[in-house]
Design a protein around this motif. Structure first.
Motif, short mmCIF file in Angstrom:
data_model
loop_
_atom_site.label_atom_id
_atom_site.label_comp_id
_atom_site.label_asym_id
_atom_site.label_seq_id
_atom_site.Cartn_x
_atom_site.Cartn_y
_atom_site.Cartn_z
N ASN A 61 0.85 -1.19 0.00
CA ASN A 61 0.00 0.00 0.00
C ASN A 61 0.88 1.25 0.00
OD1 ASN A 61 -2.13 -1.70 0.09
ND2 ASN A 61 -2.75 -1.22 2.17
N SER A 96 -4.58 7.49 0.33
CA SER A 96 -3.95 6.20 0.56
C SER A 96 -4.60 5.13 -0.30
CB SER A 96 -4.08 5.82 2.03
OG SER A 96 -3.53 4.55 2.28
N GLN A 97 -3.77 4.36 -1.00
CA GLN A 97 -4.31 3.28 -1.81
C GLN A 97 -4.52 2.05 -0.93
OE1 GLN A 97 -2.04 1.31 -4.96
NE2 GLN A 97 -3.84 1.55 -6.24
N ALA A 98 -5.72 1.52 -0.96
CA ALA A 98 -6.07 0.34 -0.18
C ALA A 98 -5.69 -0.93 -0.93
CB ALA A 98 -7.57 0.35 0.12
N ASP A 102 -8.60 0.92 -4.45
CA ASP A 102 -9.33 2.17 -4.25
C ASP A 102 -8.48 3.14 -3.43
OD1 ASP A 102 -11.56 1.41 -5.69
OD2 ASP A 102 -12.66 0.71 -3.94
N TYR A 104 -8.44 5.87 -0.45
CA TYR A 104 -9.12 6.43 0.71
C TYR A 104 -8.52 7.80 0.98
CZ TYR A 104 -11.21 1.92 1.63
OH TYR A 104 -11.94 0.76 1.52
N PHE A 106 -8.45 10.83 3.72
CA PHE A 106 -8.77 11.18 5.10
C PHE A 106 -7.75 12.17 5.62
CE2 PHE A 106 -6.05 7.47 5.14
CZ PHE A 106 -5.17 7.66 6.19
N GLU A 123 -12.68 11.15 7.85
CA GLU A 123 -12.73 10.52 6.53
C GLU A 123 -13.38 11.47 5.52
OE1 GLU A 123 -14.43 6.61 6.67
OE2 GLU A 123 -13.21 6.06 8.42
N GLN A 126 -13.97 7.60 -0.27
CA GLN A 126 -13.27 6.52 -0.96
C GLN A 126 -13.55 6.68 -2.45
OE1 GLN A 126 -14.48 2.62 0.34
NE2 GLN A 126 -13.68 1.63 -1.48
N TYR A 127 -12.49 6.59 -3.26
CA TYR A 127 -12.61 6.86 -4.69
C TYR A 127 -11.84 5.81 -5.49
CZ TYR A 127 -14.01 11.30 -2.74
OH TYR A 127 -14.66 12.27 -2.00
#
Length: 162
Positions: A61, A96-98, A102, A104, A106, A123, A126-127
């Motif tokens: 990540n 941050s890439q999950a 996706d 996130y 925050f 938060e 999520q995109y």
């Protein structure tokens, strides 16, 4: 149920893995660079003591953030009037890439020494990597700044009759 009934699920699973790989590839080839470029432009245009960081988190990540690192240079004279004033570094907007590809978004407030803070994270959504645009990044920086302003100067709650 016969083993042949699994074929549809197997195909769905393969498709899901391909979707994750595609999102992670888009992050690596486009989204991450757009985030860095847009945030660095904001840092250069508005010198308020922030910086851009690239982070490599647990396993594979990754994240890009903009964080308050130092006191705004043009405000130093103000702080000299109050010797006890102490700038609190920190406060960060994180993209941050999950694990699923996706992104996130925050923010975290600055940490105050010896004070436990509940709700230190806000938060912002999520995109998918393809939905991250310069416009969205600027909107999230704007939200972040609004939250930091509220944190720095909280509004007094007004009671009826006062």
């Amino acid at each position: 149920m016969k083993i042949e009934h699994l074929e549809e699920r197997i195909n769905d699973y393969r498709t899901s893995i391909k979707t994750v790989v595609d999102k992670r590839l888009l992050w690596k080839t486009k989204t991450k660079n757009l985030l860095i470029k847009t945030l660095q432009t904001a840092v250069k245009q508005y010198d308020i003591g922030w910086k851009v960081q690239e982070l490599s988190w647990i396993h594979n990540n990754e994240a890009v953030n903009i964080t308050f690192d130092s006191f705004p240079p043009e405000m130093i004279d103000c702080t000299n009037l109050i010797p006890a004033y102490q700038f609190l570094p920190g406060g960060a907007l994180i993209f941050s890439q999950a694990y699923n590809g996706d992104i996130y978004v925050f923010m975290m407030y600055p940490e105050i020494e010896n004070v436990t803070q509940e709700n230190n994270v806000v938060e912002f959504g999520q995109y998918t990597p393809e939905s991250i645009t310069e416009k969205l990044i600027v909107e999230k920086v704007d939200e972040f700044l609004k939250e930091m302003i509220k944190w720095e100067v909280p509004s007094l709650k007004k009671k009826v009759g006062y």
